[in-house]
Design a protein around this motif. Structure first.
Motif, PDB file in Angstrom:
ATOM      1  N   GLU A 185       0.873  -1.204  -0.034  1.00 39.50           N
ATOM      2  CA  GLU A 185       0.026  -0.023  -0.051  1.00 39.50           C
ATOM      3  C   GLU A 185       0.947   1.421   0.194  1.00 39.50           C
ATOM      4  O   GLU A 185       0.423   2.232  -0.623  1.00 39.50           O
ATOM      5  N   PHE A 186       2.031   0.995   0.926  1.00 40.77           N
ATOM      6  CA  PHE A 186       3.029   2.325   0.538  1.00 40.77           C
ATOM      7  C   PHE A 186       3.499   2.724  -0.758  1.00 40.77           C
ATOM      8  O   PHE A 186       3.513   3.623  -1.335  1.00 40.77           O
ATOM      9  N   ARG A 187       3.908   1.377  -1.458  1.00 38.77           N
ATOM     10  CA  ARG A 187       4.450   1.621  -2.994  1.00 38.77           C
ATOM     11  C   ARG A 187       3.361   2.295  -3.567  1.00 38.77           C
ATOM     12  O   ARG A 187       3.496   3.087  -4.528  1.00 38.77           O
ATOM     13  N   ASP A 188       1.918   1.698  -3.567  1.00 41.95           N
ATOM     14  CA  ASP A 188       0.724   2.024  -4.466  1.00 41.95           C
ATOM     15  C   ASP A 188       0.590   3.629  -4.316  1.00 41.95           C
ATOM     16  O   ASP A 188       0.281   4.138  -5.249  1.00 41.95           O
ATOM     17  N   ALA A 189       0.996   4.205  -3.064  1.00 39.46           N
ATOM     18  CA  ALA A 189       0.737   5.569  -2.958  1.00 39.46           C
ATOM     19  C   ALA A 189       1.815   6.194  -3.833  1.00 39.46           C
ATOM     20  O   ALA A 189       1.349   7.439  -4.284  1.00 39.46           O
ATOM     21  N   ARG A 207       6.584   6.730 -12.619  1.00 40.22           N
ATOM     22  CA  ARG A 207       8.002   6.741 -12.677  1.00 40.22           C
ATOM     23  C   ARG A 207       8.615   6.506 -11.468  1.00 40.22           C
ATOM     24  O   ARG A 207       9.894   6.057 -11.157  1.00 40.22           O
ATOM     25  N   PHE A 208       7.828   6.743 -10.230  1.00 34.01           N
ATOM     26  CA  PHE A 208       8.549   6.297  -8.710  1.00 34.01           C
ATOM     27  C   PHE A 208       8.739   4.953  -8.577  1.00 34.01           C
ATOM     28  O   PHE A 208       9.344   4.746  -7.562  1.00 34.01           O
ATOM     29  N   ASP A 209       8.394   4.166  -9.455  1.00 28.38           N
ATOM     30  CA  ASP A 209       8.355   2.666  -9.206  1.00 28.38           C
ATOM     31  C   ASP A 209      10.061   2.371  -8.953  1.00 28.38           C
ATOM     32  O   ASP A 209      10.294   1.478  -8.542  1.00 28.38           O
ATOM     33  N   ARG A 210      10.685   3.104  -9.689  1.00 25.13           N
ATOM     34  CA  ARG A 210      12.283   2.819  -9.751  1.00 25.13           C
ATOM     35  C   ARG A 210      13.131   3.167  -8.360  1.00 25.13           C
ATOM     36  O   ARG A 210      14.225   2.602  -8.185  1.00 25.13           O
ATOM     37  N   PHE A 211      12.342   3.577  -7.161  1.00 26.64           N
ATOM     38  CA  PHE A 211      12.861   3.765  -6.037  1.00 26.64           C
ATOM     39  C   PHE A 211      12.232   2.603  -5.164  1.00 26.64           C
ATOM     40  O   PHE A 211      12.601   2.714  -3.993  1.00 26.64           O
ATOM     41  N   PHE A 212      11.800   1.625  -5.686  1.00 25.52           N
ATOM     42  CA  PHE A 212      11.284   0.306  -4.860  1.00 25.52           C
ATOM     43  C   PHE A 212      11.981  -0.905  -5.626  1.00 25.52           C
ATOM     44  O   PHE A 212      12.196  -1.039  -6.482  1.00 25.52           O
ATOM     45  N   LEU A 213      12.653  -1.750  -4.529  1.00 24.27           N
ATOM     46  CA  LEU A 213      13.416  -2.935  -4.836  1.00 24.27           C
ATOM     47  C   LEU A 213      12.028  -3.947  -4.213  1.00 24.27           C
ATOM     48  O   LEU A 213      11.953  -3.698  -2.789  1.00 24.27           O
ATOM     49  N   GLN A 214      12.165  -5.157  -4.850  1.00 31.66           N
ATOM     50  CA  GLN A 214      11.222  -6.151  -4.171  1.00 31.66           C
ATOM     51  C   GLN A 214      12.002  -6.729  -3.127  1.00 31.66           C
ATOM     52  O   GLN A 214      13.243  -6.959  -3.211  1.00 31.66           O
ATOM     53  N   GLY A 215      11.441  -6.992  -1.949  1.00 30.26           N
ATOM     54  CA  GLY A 215      11.692  -7.577  -0.665  1.00 30.26           C
ATOM     55  C   GLY A 215      11.140  -9.008  -0.505  1.00 30.26           C
ATOM     56  O   GLY A 215      10.696  -9.617  -1.812  1.00 30.26           O
ATOM     57  N   LYS A 216      11.109  -9.470   0.348  1.00 27.63           N
ATOM     58  CA  LYS A 216      10.391 -10.765   0.893  1.00 27.63           C
ATOM     59  C   LYS A 216       9.104 -10.736   0.633  1.00 27.63           C
ATOM     60  O   LYS A 216       8.444  -9.717   1.156  1.00 27.63           O
ATOM     61  N   ALA A 217       8.333 -11.789   0.030  1.00 24.94           N
ATOM     62  CA  ALA A 217       6.769 -11.670  -0.116  1.00 24.94           C
ATOM     63  C   ALA A 217       6.279 -10.255  -0.636  1.00 24.94           C
ATOM     64  O   ALA A 217       6.676 -10.270  -1.928  1.00 24.94           O
ATOM     65  N   ASP A 218       5.602  -9.913  -0.095  1.00 26.21           N
ATOM     66  CA  ASP A 218       4.931  -8.630  -0.455  1.00 26.21           C
ATOM     67  C   ASP A 218       5.523  -7.492  -0.030  1.00 26.21           C
ATOM     68  O   ASP A 218       5.012  -6.242  -0.183  1.00 26.21           O
ATOM     69  N   LEU A 229      14.482   6.202   0.155  1.00 24.78           N
ATOM     70  CA  LEU A 229      14.111   7.601   0.475  1.00 24.78           C
ATOM     71  C   LEU A 229      14.857   8.678  -0.060  1.00 24.78           C
ATOM     72  O   LEU A 229      14.618   9.780  -0.617  1.00 24.78           O
ATOM     73  N   PRO A 230      16.215   8.699   0.377  1.00 26.77           N
ATOM     74  CA  PRO A 230      17.209   9.635  -0.155  1.00 26.77           C
ATOM     75  C   PRO A 230      17.485   9.721  -1.639  1.00 26.77           C
ATOM     76  O   PRO A 230      17.453  10.770  -2.281  1.00 26.77           O
ATOM     77  N   GLY A 231      17.247   8.615  -2.493  1.00 32.12           N
ATOM     78  CA  GLY A 231      17.003   8.597  -3.851  1.00 32.12           C
ATOM     79  C   GLY A 231      15.914   9.305  -4.296  1.00 32.12           C
ATOM     80  O   GLY A 231      15.968  10.006  -5.087  1.00 32.12           O
ATOM     81  N   PHE A 232      14.757   9.071  -3.623  1.00 26.52           N
ATOM     82  CA  PHE A 232      13.680   9.911  -3.984  1.00 26.52           C
ATOM     83  C   PHE A 232      13.798  11.343  -3.772  1.00 26.52           C
ATOM     84  O   PHE A 232      13.463  12.144  -4.641  1.00 26.52           O
ATOM     85  N   GLY A 233      14.471  11.628  -2.520  1.00 25.11           N
ATOM     86  CA  GLY A 233      14.688  13.074  -2.381  1.00 25.11           C
ATOM     87  C   GLY A 233      15.654  13.852  -3.257  1.00 25.11           C
ATOM     88  O   GLY A 233      15.407  15.086  -3.754  1.00 25.11           O
ATOM     89  N   LEU A 234      16.621  13.151  -3.735  1.00 32.78           N
ATOM     90  CA  LEU A 234      17.681  13.523  -4.789  1.00 32.78           C
ATOM     91  C   LEU A 234      16.807  14.075  -6.064  1.00 32.78           C
ATOM     92  O   LEU A 234      17.106  14.815  -6.963  1.00 32.78           O
ATOM     93  N   PHE A 235      15.886  12.977  -6.423  1.00 31.48           N
ATOM     94  CA  PHE A 235      14.965  13.072  -7.772  1.00 31.48           C
ATOM     95  C   PHE A 235      14.174  14.409  -7.464  1.00 31.48           C
ATOM     96  O   PHE A 235      14.221  15.237  -8.496  1.00 31.48           O
ATOM     97  N   GLN A 236      13.579  14.377  -6.401  1.00 30.15           N
ATOM     98  CA  GLN A 236      12.639  15.774  -6.364  1.00 30.15           C
ATOM     99  C   GLN A 236      13.527  16.746  -6.292  1.00 30.15           C
ATOM    100  O   GLN A 236      13.123  17.878  -6.923  1.00 30.15           O
TER     101      GLN A 236
END
Length: 256
Positions: free
Chosen positions: A170-174, A181-192, A198-205
């Motif tokens: 739900e966090f990623r969905d937001a 384009r914000f999908d790039r700031f997420f890496l798949q972890g265990k299960a769901d 966060l800092p990568g997203f901050g630099l992008f912004q």
């Protein structure tokens, strides 16, 4: 004990610092330089810690100003100390004699400066504030005081890093719903689970806002308990409370 202060060359010539927890008067889970009155630490001890920070920056404790942080996208212009502190998550000034400060414990502390226009800023950018535009709001407020976006430099201080920032779908969905384009700031972890950068997203912004240069200090608050407080680490360790780190900046000709 000497304070441990992280500075960055992008803010050279502007007194500033991302202060670690080392060198403070607090004890217990707050051991070190806890600068947050919002914690359950002794108020007089927090005042001592804040006075040490103010001294480093060359201002009185009452001129180390901040805001009542609420994870918003609000940025305010500070020309003098105000009581009570305004509800906002960023502050800017072109006024000599005051230092702008932000408190964090995993969220991004971001310091800004346009040395040509002599305008500075500071922002508290957690995921919600960053997503809603607090960094752009800070730049816009600086611009209103005479700064030029291309002359602004911005530095993100110690923050929780991607390996330690696990979130749910739900966090990623937001973020994806706001901009695919914000999908790039997420890496798949265990299960769901996912890991959010966060800092990568901050630099992008910051880059999207048009600042001339931006950087992250590459310090992770979660991973280094000897230097940094971390809200998430305190939860995982079932601690009753946690300290708050301070980042601060003021106009001047000599760096800390």
């Amino acid at each position: 004990m000497t304070l441990d202060i992280i500075t960055n060359p992008l803010l050279e010539g502007v007194p500033h610092g991302f202060f670690t927890r080392r060198g403070g008067a607090s004890s217990g889970v707050f051991s070190g330089l806890n600068c947050g009155y919002g914690s359950s630490d002794q108020k007089d001890i927090v005042t001592i810690n804040r006075s040490r920070v103010a001294g480093i920056l060359g201002v009185g404790t009452d001129h180390l100003v901040g805001v009542h942080q609420v994870h918003s996208a609000e940025a305010v212009n500070m020309t003098e100390p105000v009581t009570p502190s305004p509800r906002a998550d960023a502050l800017v000034t072109a006024t000599d004699g005051i230092a702008l400060s932000i408190l964090t414990a995993d969220c991004q502390p971001v310091l800004f400066a346009d040395t040509k226009a002599r305008v500075i800023g500071a922002a508290h950018a957690g995921w919600k504030g960053a997503l809603n535009g607090v960094l752009e709001a800070t730049v816009a407020q600086m611009e209103a005081l005479g700064a030029t976006r291309g002359n602004i430099t911005a530095v993100i201080g110690p923050s929780i890093s991607q390996p330690n920032y696990e979130v749910g779908p739900e966090f990623r969905d937001a973020f994806i719903n706001a901009d695919p384009r914000f999908d790039r700031f997420f890496l798949q972890g265990k299960a769901d689970r996912f890991h959010f950068d966060l800092p990568g997203f901050g630099l992008f912004q910051l880059k999207q806002s048009g600042v001339g240069a931006a950087a992250w200090t590459h310090h992770c608050t979660y991973a280094d308990p000897k230097r940094f407080y971390s809200y998430r680490r305190s939860v995982h360790e079932k601690q009753a409370d946690y300290g708050r780190l301070i980042a601060a900046i003021r106009l001047g000709a000599t760096a800390v």
